[in-house]
Design a protein around this motif. Structure first.
Motif, PDB file in Angstrom:
ATOM      1  N   ILE A   1      45.373  73.947  59.961  1.00 51.66           N
ATOM      2  CA  ILE A   1      45.306  72.488  60.213  1.00 51.66           C
ATOM      3  C   ILE A   1      45.380  72.071  58.838  1.00 51.66           C
ATOM      4  CG2 ILE A   1      43.912  70.719  61.185  1.00 51.66           C
ATOM      5  CD1 ILE A   1      43.176  72.793  63.333  1.00 51.66           C
ATOM      6  N   PRO A   2      45.896  70.874  58.458  1.00 51.92           N
ATOM      7  CA  PRO A   2      45.787  70.371  56.825  1.00 51.92           C
ATOM      8  C   PRO A   2      44.295  70.025  56.734  1.00 51.92           C
ATOM      9  CG  PRO A   2      47.594  69.360  58.034  1.00 51.92           C
ATOM     10  CD  PRO A   2      46.888  70.137  59.280  1.00 51.92           C
ATOM     11  N   ASN A   3      43.972  70.577  55.415  1.00 54.69           N
ATOM     12  CA  ASN A   3      42.798  70.330  54.926  1.00 54.69           C
ATOM     13  C   ASN A   3      42.161  68.782  55.098  1.00 54.69           C
ATOM     14  OD1 ASN A   3      41.725  72.938  54.533  1.00 54.69           O
ATOM     15  ND2 ASN A   3      42.961  73.233  52.527  1.00 54.69           N
ATOM     16  N   GLU A   4      43.055  68.211  54.604  1.00 57.09           N
ATOM     17  CA  GLU A   4      42.552  66.633  54.600  1.00 57.09           C
ATOM     18  C   GLU A   4      42.319  65.979  55.854  1.00 57.09           C
ATOM     19  OE1 GLU A   4      47.288  66.390  54.306  1.00 57.09           O
ATOM     20  OE2 GLU A   4      45.868  67.935  53.922  1.00 57.09           O
ATOM     21  N   TRP A   5      42.382  66.487  56.971  1.00 55.79           N
ATOM     22  CA  TRP A   5      41.836  66.285  58.094  1.00 55.79           C
ATOM     23  C   TRP A   5      40.682  66.496  58.471  1.00 55.79           C
ATOM     24  CZ3 TRP A   5      46.854  67.389  61.754  1.00 55.79           C
ATOM     25  CH2 TRP A   5      47.688  66.685  61.504  1.00 55.79           C
ATOM     26  N   PHE A   6      40.099  67.372  57.818  1.00 52.72           N
ATOM     27  CA  PHE A   6      38.566  67.823  57.807  1.00 52.72           C
ATOM     28  C   PHE A   6      37.676  66.908  56.921  1.00 52.72           C
ATOM     29  CE2 PHE A   6      40.887  71.467  59.242  1.00 52.72           C
ATOM     30  CZ  PHE A   6      40.210  71.583  60.465  1.00 52.72           C
ATOM     31  N   VAL A   7      36.605  66.384  57.559  1.00 49.13           N
ATOM     32  CA  VAL A   7      35.713  65.412  56.500  1.00 49.13           C
ATOM     33  C   VAL A   7      34.752  66.238  55.677  1.00 49.13           C
ATOM     34  CG1 VAL A   7      33.673  63.750  56.856  1.00 49.13           C
ATOM     35  CG2 VAL A   7      35.658  63.789  58.448  1.00 49.13           C
ATOM     36  N   GLN A   8      34.379  67.557  56.143  1.00 51.00           N
ATOM     37  CA  GLN A   8      33.413  68.374  55.462  1.00 51.00           C
ATOM     38  C   GLN A   8      33.923  69.693  55.356  1.00 51.00           C
ATOM     39  OE1 GLN A   8      29.647  67.272  57.690  1.00 51.00           O
ATOM     40  NE2 GLN A   8      28.845  67.708  55.601  1.00 51.00           N
ATOM     41  N   GLY A   9      35.255  69.754  55.284  1.00 53.64           N
ATOM     42  CA  GLY A   9      35.800  71.147  54.890  1.00 53.64           C
ATOM     43  C   GLY A   9      35.441  72.315  55.556  1.00 53.64           C
ATOM     44  N   GLU A  10      35.135  73.242  54.879  1.00 51.22           N
ATOM     45  CA  GLU A  10      34.993  74.740  55.552  1.00 51.22           C
ATOM     46  C   GLU A  10      33.611  74.523  56.339  1.00 51.22           C
ATOM     47  OE1 GLU A  10      36.511  77.367  55.302  1.00 51.22           O
ATOM     48  OE2 GLU A  10      38.151  76.270  54.226  1.00 51.22           O
ATOM     49  N   TYR A  11      32.624  73.705  56.204  1.00 54.58           N
ATOM     50  CA  TYR A  11      31.369  73.654  56.995  1.00 54.58           C
ATOM     51  C   TYR A  11      31.806  72.998  58.237  1.00 54.58           C
ATOM     52  CZ  TYR A  11      27.324  71.593  58.967  1.00 54.58           C
ATOM     53  OH  TYR A  11      26.162  71.439  59.829  1.00 54.58           O
ATOM     54  N   GLN A  12      32.811  71.911  58.324  1.00 53.30           N
ATOM     55  CA  GLN A  12      32.993  71.256  59.672  1.00 53.30           C
ATOM     56  C   GLN A  12      33.927  72.727  60.450  1.00 53.30           C
ATOM     57  OE1 GLN A  12      35.406  67.718  59.276  1.00 53.30           O
ATOM     58  NE2 GLN A  12      35.797  67.617  61.370  1.00 53.30           N
ATOM     59  N   LYS A  13      34.844  73.330  59.739  1.00 54.28           N
ATOM     60  CA  LYS A  13      35.650  74.554  60.352  1.00 54.28           C
ATOM     61  C   LYS A  13      34.761  75.504  61.002  1.00 54.28           C
ATOM     62  CE  LYS A  13      39.619  74.071  57.186  1.00 54.28           C
ATOM     63  NZ  LYS A  13      40.384  74.674  56.158  1.00 54.28           N
ATOM     64  N   ASN A  14      33.550  75.732  60.424  1.00 53.46           N
ATOM     65  CA  ASN A  14      32.737  76.643  60.809  1.00 53.46           C
ATOM     66  C   ASN A  14      31.973  76.278  61.972  1.00 53.46           C
ATOM     67  OD1 ASN A  14      33.474  78.813  59.205  1.00 53.46           O
ATOM     68  ND2 ASN A  14      31.932  78.155  57.565  1.00 53.46           N
ATOM     69  N   MET A  15      31.897  75.079  61.931  1.00 53.68           N
ATOM     70  CA  MET A  15      31.156  74.319  63.173  1.00 53.68           C
ATOM     71  C   MET A  15      31.918  74.584  64.377  1.00 53.68           C
ATOM     72  SD  MET A  15      27.927  73.239  62.856  1.00 53.68           S
ATOM     73  CE  MET A  15      27.584  72.161  63.823  1.00 53.68           C
ATOM     74  N   TYR A  16      33.239  74.374  64.350  1.00 54.77           N
ATOM     75  CA  TYR A  16      34.059  74.518  65.427  1.00 54.77           C
ATOM     76  C   TYR A  16      34.159  76.261  65.930  1.00 54.77           C
ATOM     77  CZ  TYR A  16      35.802  69.579  64.668  1.00 54.77           C
ATOM     78  OH  TYR A  16      35.769  68.254  64.186  1.00 54.77           O
ATOM     79  N   LEU A  17      34.235  76.833  64.835  1.00 49.25           N
ATOM     80  CA  LEU A  17      34.354  78.057  65.281  1.00 49.25           C
ATOM     81  C   LEU A  17      32.935  78.591  65.919  1.00 49.25           C
ATOM     82  CD1 LEU A  17      35.762  81.047  63.044  1.00 49.25           C
ATOM     83  CD2 LEU A  17      33.525  81.380  64.210  1.00 49.25           C
ATOM     84  N   GLN A  18      31.901  78.297  65.285  1.00 49.71           N
ATOM     85  CA  GLN A  18      30.679  78.873  66.087  1.00 49.71           C
ATOM     86  C   GLN A  18      30.604  78.123  67.526  1.00 49.71           C
ATOM     87  OE1 GLN A  18      27.296  77.993  63.482  1.00 49.71           O
ATOM     88  NE2 GLN A  18      28.410  78.873  61.766  1.00 49.71           N
ATOM     89  N   PHE A  19      30.867  76.809  67.678  1.00 51.42           N
ATOM     90  CA  PHE A  19      30.840  76.121  69.120  1.00 51.42           C
ATOM     91  C   PHE A  19      31.725  76.992  70.024  1.00 51.42           C
ATOM     92  CE2 PHE A  19      32.324  73.182  72.293  1.00 51.42           C
ATOM     93  CZ  PHE A  19      31.003  72.904  72.481  1.00 51.42           C
ATOM     94  N   ILE A  20      32.824  77.109  69.638  1.00 49.40           N
ATOM     95  CA  ILE A  20      33.601  77.902  70.624  1.00 49.40           C
ATOM     96  C   ILE A  20      33.456  79.191  70.989  1.00 49.40           C
ATOM     97  CG2 ILE A  20      36.148  78.964  70.801  1.00 49.40           C
ATOM     98  CD1 ILE A  20      36.152  75.929  71.244  1.00 49.40           C
TER      99      ILE A  20
END
Length: 336
Positions: free
Chosen positions: A278-297
């Motif tokens: 997914i394009p990086n510019e679509w994430f507000v908090q970059g790697e932190y936000q990505k990790n939040m989705y990963l941990q939730f799933i």
């Protein structure tokens, strides 16, 4: 999907202009027709724009995970909007709320507008308590009824709070002897399309929800809380889309078991790969936000058998196992 397409032609607004993001209908540079979605919504009461800052990332991630589960969805693509597009097609800015050039998401126009209109009309009357004969007759023509339980499982997995109160989030394709149902529009997954611009509840941040924390005054358990937010339990769930669809789930065996097997194949490595596409510019908090989705799933996969068993018991669904579902995860068999 990684190579963005360009806008070739802007088409008149779609009927009734569904969705708060007001998607635009376009023909892209590949010659196909798409519904182009942005990340701004307008409050019609005061004409104020809201930035749905997580919508594009969540929509793209959810479509990728849906494909992993073989859930029927339209094809999605990236569309690059230029400043010239905003000048040449001014309705993109002033009607569809695309405020600046950039990369956006679009889904292919694969459904039947007449069938979709029919579905929404029948549901409108059904939701107000009128006899659902016509609505159930429409649903009985669905050829891929086995996908109903897959979509429900998937929506719980990603906390999609909009599917079962919005008839525009299912579309239908005529296949001659019936209809194929497709799931669309995942911007409201993960408890809503906002990351930092808006709190889902006034007293709890989205990050808390993704950590499986919830207001104690709203529920006694996580299964109750998430099902209520998805409109699957509670007063608002009466005559919901879920209630209508659930009548077509066959409970001779656990109808969610295959999805559960597939979920346990969704490793952190696969999830990381899907997120990083997914394009990086679509994430507000970059790697932190990505990790939040990963941990939730990852956490949801462990909890989802208990959530679905709670749903089956609370809704008195037609479970031939006496209200108990058997789940098998790896070497462990859970009988709920």
């Amino acid at each position: 999907m990684n190579t963005p397409l360009m806008i070739d032609t802007y088409l008149p607004p779609i009927e009734n202009n569904p969705g708060i993001s007001h998607p635009a209908k376009i023909i892209a540079s590949d010659g196909k027709t798409y519904f182009l979605k942005g990340n701004m919504s307008k409050d019609n009461d005061n004409n104020k724009l809201f930035h749905m800052d997580a919508a594009l990332a969540q929509e793209a991630l959810s479509y990728r995970i849906a494909n992993f589960f073989n859930i029927p969805t339209p094809q999605i693509v990236y569309i690059k909007i230029t400043e010239d597009d905003l000048v040449n097609f001014p309705k993109l800015r002033f009607f569809h709320n695309f405020q600046k050039p950039g990369l956006y998401l679009a889904s292919e126009n694969t459904g039947s507008s007449e069938l979709n209109k029919e579905f929404r009309q029948y549901y409108h009357f059904y939701s107000f308590g009128f006899p659902g004969n016509y609505f159930h007759g429409f649903l009985s023509r669905i050829q891929n009824k086995e996908d109903i339980s897959k979509i429900i499982y998937f929506d719980i997995l990603i906390a999609n709070i909009d599917r079962y109160k919005n008839p525009g989030n299912l579309i239908f394709k005529d296949v001659g002897d019936g209809n194929i149902m497709l799931a669309i529009d995942f911007g409201y997954s993960f408890f809503g399309p906002y990351w930092s611009a808006h709190e889902y509840y006034s007293n709890i941040k989205k990050e808390e929800l993704l950590h499986h924390n919830y207001p104690n005054d709203l529920a006694t358990s996580w299964p109750q809380f998430i099902l209520q937010q998805m409109n699957l339990l509670g007063q608002q769930s009466s005559n919901s889309i879920f209630d209508a669809l659930s009548k077509f789930i066959v409970f001779k065996e656990n109808p969610f078991l295959k999805s559960n097997y597939r979920a346990h194949e969704l490793s952190n490595n696969i999830l990381t790969k899907l997120i990083n596409e997914i394009p990086n510019e679509w994430f507000v908090q970059g790697e932190y936000q990505k990790n939040m989705y990963l941990q939730f799933i990852s956490s949801q996969i462990k909890l989802i058998p208990f959530i679905i068993d709670y749903l089956v018991s609370a809704k008195n669904l037609n479970n031939s196992n006496g209200g108990k579902l058997k789940w098998e995860t790896g070497k462990h068999i859970i009988s709920l």
